[in-house]
Design a protein around this motif. Sequence first.
Motif, mmCIF file in Angstrom:
data_model
loop_
_atom_site.group_PDB
_atom_site.id
_atom_site.type_symbol
_atom_site.label_atom_id
_atom_site.label_comp_id
_atom_site.label_asym_id
_atom_site.label_seq_id
_atom_site.Cartn_x
_atom_site.Cartn_y
_atom_site.Cartn_z
ATOM 1 N N UNK A 800 -24.758 32.514 37.696
ATOM 2 C CA UNK A 800 -23.877 32.205 38.711
ATOM 3 C C UNK A 800 -22.818 32.835 39.062
ATOM 4 N N UNK A 801 -22.791 34.239 38.806
ATOM 5 C CA UNK A 801 -21.555 35.155 39.020
ATOM 6 C C UNK A 801 -20.317 34.683 38.210
ATOM 7 N N UNK A 802 -19.208 34.413 38.997
ATOM 8 C CA UNK A 802 -17.911 34.055 38.662
ATOM 9 C C UNK A 802 -17.743 32.758 37.975
ATOM 10 N N UNK A 803 -18.404 32.520 36.968
ATOM 11 C CA UNK A 803 -18.454 31.115 36.369
ATOM 12 C C UNK A 803 -17.559 30.919 35.207
ATOM 13 N N UNK A 804 -17.386 29.612 34.953
ATOM 14 C CA UNK A 804 -16.572 29.302 33.648
ATOM 15 C C UNK A 804 -17.512 28.702 32.857
ATOM 16 N N UNK A 805 -17.988 29.433 31.577
ATOM 17 C CA UNK A 805 -18.951 28.605 30.792
ATOM 18 C C UNK A 805 -17.922 27.944 29.758
ATOM 19 N N UNK A 806 -18.655 27.335 28.621
ATOM 20 C CA UNK A 806 -17.784 26.905 27.541
ATOM 21 C C UNK A 806 -17.041 27.975 26.528
ATOM 22 N N UNK A 807 -17.683 29.172 26.510
ATOM 23 C CA UNK A 807 -17.044 30.332 25.765
ATOM 24 C C UNK A 807 -17.755 31.404 26.386
ATOM 25 N N UNK A 808 -16.911 32.440 25.826
ATOM 26 C CA UNK A 808 -17.333 33.892 25.886
ATOM 27 C C UNK A 808 -17.211 34.789 24.632
ATOM 28 N N UNK A 809 -18.245 35.424 24.193
ATOM 29 C CA UNK A 809 -18.062 35.777 22.877
ATOM 30 C C UNK A 809 -17.935 37.401 23.245
ATOM 31 N N UNK A 810 -17.124 38.273 22.750
ATOM 32 C CA UNK A 810 -16.785 39.597 22.925
ATOM 33 C C UNK A 810 -17.165 40.376 22.009
ATOM 34 N N UNK A 811 -18.083 41.470 22.133
ATOM 35 C CA UNK A 811 -18.319 42.248 20.817
ATOM 36 C C UNK A 811 -16.919 43.195 20.478
ATOM 37 N N UNK A 812 -17.087 43.293 19.085
ATOM 38 C CA UNK A 812 -15.700 43.747 18.377
ATOM 39 C C UNK A 812 -15.238 44.923 19.009
#
Length: 961
Positions: A800-812
Amino acid sequence: MPMNAIDITGNWESDVLPADRLQTREPEVKQGQTTVFRQRLQAPAGIHALELVYWPDQDSRLGKAIEEKFDGFDGLSINGSSVRVAFLKMEGTREGYRALVQLEEEAQGSERELQLALTLCASRPLHTRLIGDVGRNEGGGVYQALPPISDGQLAIVRGIPFHLSELNEFEIDDLVKDSPGDRGSLHPWNDGMTLPCYGAKVRTAHFLGMIHSIDVANGSWFSPKGDHGYSHFVGDKAGEIAIRWTDGEETVVPLVFGFNMWYSRAWDMFWHWWMYGQYIGHLDEQMFSGRDDGREIVEEAVALVDGIRAMGSLSSNARFVFSVDLGEREVESISLKGDPLLYGHPVVSAVTLETAEQCSELPTLPDLGSVKSARKPVSLEQIETGDWQDRVERLQKLLYTYVDELPVLDEPLVPDGYFGPRYRFDGNPDSVYAATFLYRNGPECAAYIADNGTDCSSSTARQAIPHYIYGMGIWFGFDPVFGSLGNWFKLYRERSPGELSGISEAWARGVGELLREAMAFGYDKFVRSYVDWLDNALFAEANPPHWNRIVGRSCYTTYEVEVGGTVEKGVRENDGHGICMWGRYMVWHGMGRPADWNEQHFAATEAAVEWIEWQLANDRIRPGVRKDVLFTESECAHGSYDIYSSYNCLHGIKLSIRMAEQLGRTELAERWKQLYERLRQGILDHLVDPSEDGPIWHTEEDCYWQDHAHKLVPIQLATEGDSYTPLEDWASGDSMDRTFLEISENSYRHLMRSENYNCLRMFGYGQGMMTQSALLLDRMADAEKFLHLMLTHTYLPHLEGWAAPEGIIVHRSGRYYLPVNGYMGQDSHVADSTKAVRLLLGIDDNDPGHLRLVPRYPADWTKMSISEYPVVTGQTRQSISYVYDRGERGSASEHTFSFELQHPVDRLSIRLGPYSPDTRIERAYWNGSEIPFACIDSGDSRWVWASHLSGKSGIIRIVGV
């Protein structure tokens, strides 16, 4: 190698079960349909029985796979003859059924051919073993084992015999900080293992397992902030296989996720998806939203074939086979090593060497003559040249979003069918992303508000990923409640209250926050019917009346305990209860504080406060101790006490007092004021911890929300009914206000000791709450960094593009990221992140008689405008538009702020900034005439107040140097 059984579950073949590659498609086998599994074996003379085991908890419903024929299953044939068998219930803690088929005896010492066929209403076979003595293989193609220390057990997997220490199947319920054990490694793991090969001349080495001992996709919110040790990304190294040759040289085969190791359970969870003990469904058709190229990319990248694939969603230590062509070189030893950046270690449960000639020091494995096509060997040349890396990178691009590939936007993106407030922010890419975020997520919050609850997941997002630690970037498509955001706009326009039903469920914690956002953005058409549903649930679902964890879900009404002669029914989700309280207040306030609505809904307001009063009155009975704070059964408190749950209820009481006073309920209001002061003092007495930064608010150390941003709830809730400038207003308040402010500021400093601005893996509870806190404490340098991370990690092209999920995991590395925790746009998270961006606008209409505009845009944003934005003035709702022009790169020399309302206001104050602390403000002008102003230092910045204004429109110009 005599043994009494050999597992052949991984040796079945079928039309949908390819032998020579990783399976990436598994159509659902519906009732009445069947799959035929086959295998051909040369069974040793000592084999005397065939065992089939059926586990109901691996099936979608009891008996489906065997067509409910427990007593007369006719789906097995041996050498072309149908065999009718009975499944008998096994004893033990786990319910299972076992069928044992005696095989015809053969002449002593002779082998016999077994052609087996198994017809099931399932896409995977039953657990299958041959029972009896398994002798040594003295024949041609030599399979030799690197044996376990224990006796172990034998298995035939895709035609390859393996000698395992044990066959270990497992389910992952929660992420554990301590290793769950070695998951059945070939040898006990001691910073690796070294397996002697005695100079064996090896054609091919086969490794069974190829998963990780902590078999997850990511640490989700359950790991501490900044801890990447639980996060598994395609392309990351998990360890290595070091092959030592007899000539002293060594070849290293890296173990890489997405190449020769897999992680979590990407495929099983879609075909047989259980969540929270409930079967969700068979989701093969929805994988990658129907994109076949996604499956092709996976299949091309991963150099594994499937091993033992249990029915259901269990994983196992025999999950995959990895084969390496060693070119008949002589091998001294094979060592396995892990990677210190990750917790746990690679799991290899067995190693079989296919040798050119027999090595006398190694045990020989029985070759049962199975199909030899189950090979996808990787050559040493491929390893050395790294030609596999391009395919792995394609898989990374499929699953992850790269930060440097974010689209460049000159103007904000506006959803199809959009209506509502308008935004235009300039100055840098973040400013355009912020407007895009509001356009998407303002109405997204409102789309949760129908005539009743729409559950916690998005009612408009058409793609999602598996939840929590299973989230690895693989998405699936489905039909949400309202189809899409565009369709919700259409339904909102066309339908009237009573004509837009949800699914009658909502998490209490999200209810108030979503109501708040719906009112803030002006999408209030269905809030009255929604609150009617919410209030009815208050009385119907728990006793004494209170809001359960999930409003409308019957399972939470069955919790009962006797407390002083009263049967308490329902859970104590006090944070959710308090949030519902203040959320209802924000509805009442947003409607212009109508007395008739207040009267009609006051029974629920009163009951909600009485639930808090009742808990404190009976706390010596349950939980059995007097603390004057609230014992809470919730994610934030886990059957204990914390600031978030008690403060939400404290705030709910404060706002309920105002509603009582409007109706002239003087005695009741006085009683509630005493309750308020009691709980307020109890919080100071029992929910404050010592720290290096002074006293800070108490949150439970082992709570799910490991960022602990909810520690700052007093600051975050200041905007709900009170003030957008708590630093100023609380500092001038009573001694308790000042104490709460001091502890809150200490808590903020404590949370910021590491200067880590990445709280994204708890999108609302983490990044959203920390951004709100930084903004409201006027820590604008921090706020800008929190905002930057939020806005540059909400671009999710598959979701859905610019969405707000329950979390974002960023690679180290910081180079790429993926959404996790499922639920695309989960209720509290979309609400708290949206509020964080909304706070930039600065529309503080908490006092109907005094409109305050306190925009808080980052300093290098140059020009910001909003229009058609709702605001409460007096007893009515109107709209406001403004333009804030700060010149090139936010220059301090001149700021101009112009606004226009639909109707004039008698009292208006405007605060502009931020300015650097050394800026000198010389003059302020109102509609061209110089006016007095107040210059204050707050947080890390300087601000200018213009007060005692009025009118329908105006222009303020601030001149500084």
